[in-house]
Design a protein around this motif. Structure first.
Motif, PDB file in Angstrom:
ATOM      1  N   VAL A  29      44.233 113.457  42.939  1.00 37.90           N
ATOM      2  CA  VAL A  29      45.129 113.232  44.142  1.00 37.90           C
ATOM      3  C   VAL A  29      46.075 114.165  44.249  1.00 37.90           C
ATOM      4  N   GLY A  30      46.165 114.641  45.500  1.00 39.86           N
ATOM      5  CA  GLY A  30      47.314 115.575  45.807  1.00 39.86           C
ATOM      6  C   GLY A  30      48.200 114.814  46.394  1.00 39.86           C
ATOM      7  N   GLY A  31      49.601 115.040  46.295  1.00 39.26           N
ATOM      8  CA  GLY A  31      50.851 114.110  46.854  1.00 39.26           C
ATOM      9  C   GLY A  31      52.082 114.972  47.063  1.00 39.26           C
ATOM     10  N   THR A  32      53.020 114.646  47.734  1.00 42.51           N
ATOM     11  CA  THR A  32      53.869 115.519  48.242  1.00 42.51           C
ATOM     12  C   THR A  32      55.187 115.083  47.518  1.00 42.51           C
ATOM     13  N   GLN A  33      55.274 114.221  46.642  1.00 44.71           N
ATOM     14  CA  GLN A  33      56.525 113.947  45.853  1.00 44.71           C
ATOM     15  C   GLN A  33      56.432 113.055  44.556  1.00 44.71           C
ATOM     16  N   SER A  34      57.146 113.145  43.749  1.00 47.85           N
ATOM     17  CA  SER A  34      56.919 112.200  42.445  1.00 47.85           C
ATOM     18  C   SER A  34      58.382 111.654  42.264  1.00 47.85           C
ATOM     19  N   ALA A  35      58.331 110.755  41.382  1.00 49.24           N
ATOM     20  CA  ALA A  35      59.751 109.901  41.044  1.00 49.24           C
ATOM     21  C   ALA A  35      60.770 111.101  40.822  1.00 49.24           C
ATOM     22  N   ARG A  36      60.556 112.182  40.347  1.00 49.10           N
ATOM     23  CA  ARG A  36      61.659 113.173  39.776  1.00 49.10           C
ATOM     24  C   ARG A  36      61.018 114.632  40.326  1.00 49.10           C
ATOM     25  N   PRO A  37      61.708 115.387  40.905  1.00 51.75           N
ATOM     26  CA  PRO A  37      61.283 116.545  41.716  1.00 51.75           C
ATOM     27  C   PRO A  37      60.917 117.683  40.703  1.00 51.75           C
ATOM     28  N   GLU A  38      61.166 117.658  39.359  1.00 49.81           N
ATOM     29  CA  GLU A  38      60.574 118.199  38.623  1.00 49.81           C
ATOM     30  C   GLU A  38      59.067 118.106  38.027  1.00 49.81           C
ATOM     31  N   LEU A  39      58.821 116.779  38.035  1.00 54.29           N
ATOM     32  CA  LEU A  39      57.206 116.250  37.685  1.00 54.29           C
ATOM     33  C   LEU A  39      56.169 116.691  38.428  1.00 54.29           C
ATOM     34  N   LEU A  40      55.324 117.230  38.043  1.00 57.20           N
ATOM     35  CA  LEU A  40      54.064 117.834  38.290  1.00 57.20           C
ATOM     36  C   LEU A  40      52.862 117.060  38.534  1.00 57.20           C
ATOM     37  N   VAL A  41      52.744 116.032  37.477  1.00 54.25           N
ATOM     38  CA  VAL A  41      51.521 115.427  37.367  1.00 54.25           C
ATOM     39  C   VAL A  41      51.909 114.173  36.719  1.00 54.25           C
ATOM     40  N   GLU A  42      51.231 112.893  37.378  1.00 50.20           N
ATOM     41  CA  GLU A  42      51.006 111.472  36.836  1.00 50.20           C
ATOM     42  C   GLU A  42      49.796 111.232  36.239  1.00 50.20           C
ATOM     43  N   ILE A  43      49.431 110.412  35.119  1.00 46.05           N
ATOM     44  CA  ILE A  43      48.086 110.146  34.853  1.00 46.05           C
ATOM     45  C   ILE A  43      48.006 108.500  34.430  1.00 46.05           C
ATOM     46  N   ARG A  44      47.024 108.046  35.032  1.00 50.29           N
ATOM     47  CA  ARG A  44      46.701 106.420  34.807  1.00 50.29           C
ATOM     48  C   ARG A  44      45.351 106.455  34.399  1.00 50.29           C
ATOM     49  N   ALA A  45      45.068 105.470  33.780  1.00 54.85           N
ATOM     50  CA  ALA A  45      43.780 105.408  32.948  1.00 54.85           C
ATOM     51  C   ALA A  45      43.335 103.930  32.871  1.00 54.85           C
ATOM     52  N   VAL A  46      41.856 103.939  32.898  1.00 50.50           N
ATOM     53  CA  VAL A  46      41.569 102.552  32.731  1.00 50.50           C
ATOM     54  C   VAL A  46      40.564 102.864  31.385  1.00 50.50           C
TER      55      VAL A  46
END
Length: 137
Positions: free
Chosen positions: A114-131
């Motif tokens: 999923v593409g997004g416009t912002q993260s929790a911190r501006p330096e962060l590029l990706v977040e991963i969640r899993a099942v």
């Protein structure tokens, strides 16, 4: 079946401060919260997509281990990207996909990017969640 909260000792402060578990396990199913590319020793974001992806996958791996599973037990990934295309049109997702391939060399989990416009911190590029389903790997 009872719900088990999974919070490895190193993540306890995050649990107390932000009020969420690193993972929740019910029976053999494990839902892992999002992990980002922060170096756990320095608490600073890594530089570049590949380095951030490695730290994020390490976080997922460590939480799955605490929950009694491993990356091989992952059945679904959802990844959130600040820029799916990168400056040259493909670099970020290509780098991410390469690291994902190192973590999942076969028996690939389902994956949604999923593409997004912002993260929790501006330096962060990706977040991963899993099942994951413990014992399915």
């Amino acid at each position: 079946m009872k719900r088990q909260l999974v919070n490895p000792p190193r993540t306890r402060a995050l649990y107390d401060q932000s009020h969420f578990s690193q993972a929740v396990r019910v029976g053999d199913l494990i839902w892992v919260s999002g992990h980002v590319g922060i170096d756990p020793d320095t608490l600073r974001p890594a530089v570049g997509m590949a380095a951030q992806a490695r730290f994020a996958f390490d976080g997922v791996r460590n939480v799955l281990k605490a929950a009694g599973a491993g990356l091989a037990d992952t059945v679904e990934l959802t990844t959130f990207h600040i820029d799916l295309r990168g400056a040259d049109g493909a670099a970020d997702i290509a780098e991410f996909t390469q690291v994902k391939g190192e973590c999942f060399p076969d028996r690939y989990p389902a994956w949604t990017a999923v593409g997004g416009t912002q993260s929790a911190r501006p330096e962060l590029l990706v977040e991963i969640r899993a099942v994951a389903m413990a014992g399915s790997g």
